[in-house]
Design an enzyme around this catalytic site. Sequence first.
Site: not given
Length: 286
Positions: A99, A103-108, A14, A141
């Site tokens: 990574p 700040g790109i919502g990987g876990g979400s 994201k 998120d």
Amino acid sequence: MRPLQPHREFAAAKVNLYLRVTGRRADGYHTLDSLAVFAGAGDTISVVPSDRLELAVIGPEAGALVGEGDNLVLRAARALANATGRAEHAAITLDKQLPVASGIGGGSADAAATLRALDALWRTGLDEAALRGIAATLGADVPVCIASRPVRMQGIGEILAEPPSLPPFGLLLANPRIALPTPAVFRARTGAFSTPAQMPDRLPDAAALADWLRPLGNDLQDAAIALCPAVRDVLAATAAQPGCLLTRMSGSGATCFGIFATTSQAEGAAAALPAAWWRCGGALAS
């Protein structure tokens, strides 16, 4: 009954094309205004039938999750099981390409992809709105990542609205491989709150998109640079690439993005950045 079939879902990164902090609620949560898009880069969630709930993490970024006992993927699985009355039976594999704390919502995105994948595996038949409701219990998120399509986010992330039609453009993502926890960035932020953006009627091309985005900014960028000066280096290196129309940090960092007129320009720019950084270039998720 037909046997349960394995299922796979892409968890797209994201990207916040702009991010404005518009206020702070009594409970301490900040309210935001942002236009989010989803990149062609992302993780992958695979699920297969099992007699218990288990998670394996593979991929080049898996090491950052070693020792994490109960991450969002498992929480998502349990939340869906609880909401639908299903047994917590599935073997989940997370192929981690994005990574962590970037700040790109990987876990979400991983949590949302888990909900979609298990909804298919378990044949629960939930629609998008129902999945978003479950997602909202997992984090601000996660709901926006259910559909993974361009959207305007407001409130603490729960107010979603259709954005203006976006033109085709190339997107470069780059991260200096320094984790930047979101709470620390919010604590470091100073200054007044911002007003929400005015949405345009039409954005004919990538240059017009960049021109509209330029003054909107990211209200967390200065705070992130104060905590992680390498963000400034990534922004400068991205801006220096041929054809870059706009560069900015996404979310709370440290990932930055560049907008280009074409996907080939974004791919070429990614290849030119330092190999020690995590970087990729291409189009939005389809």
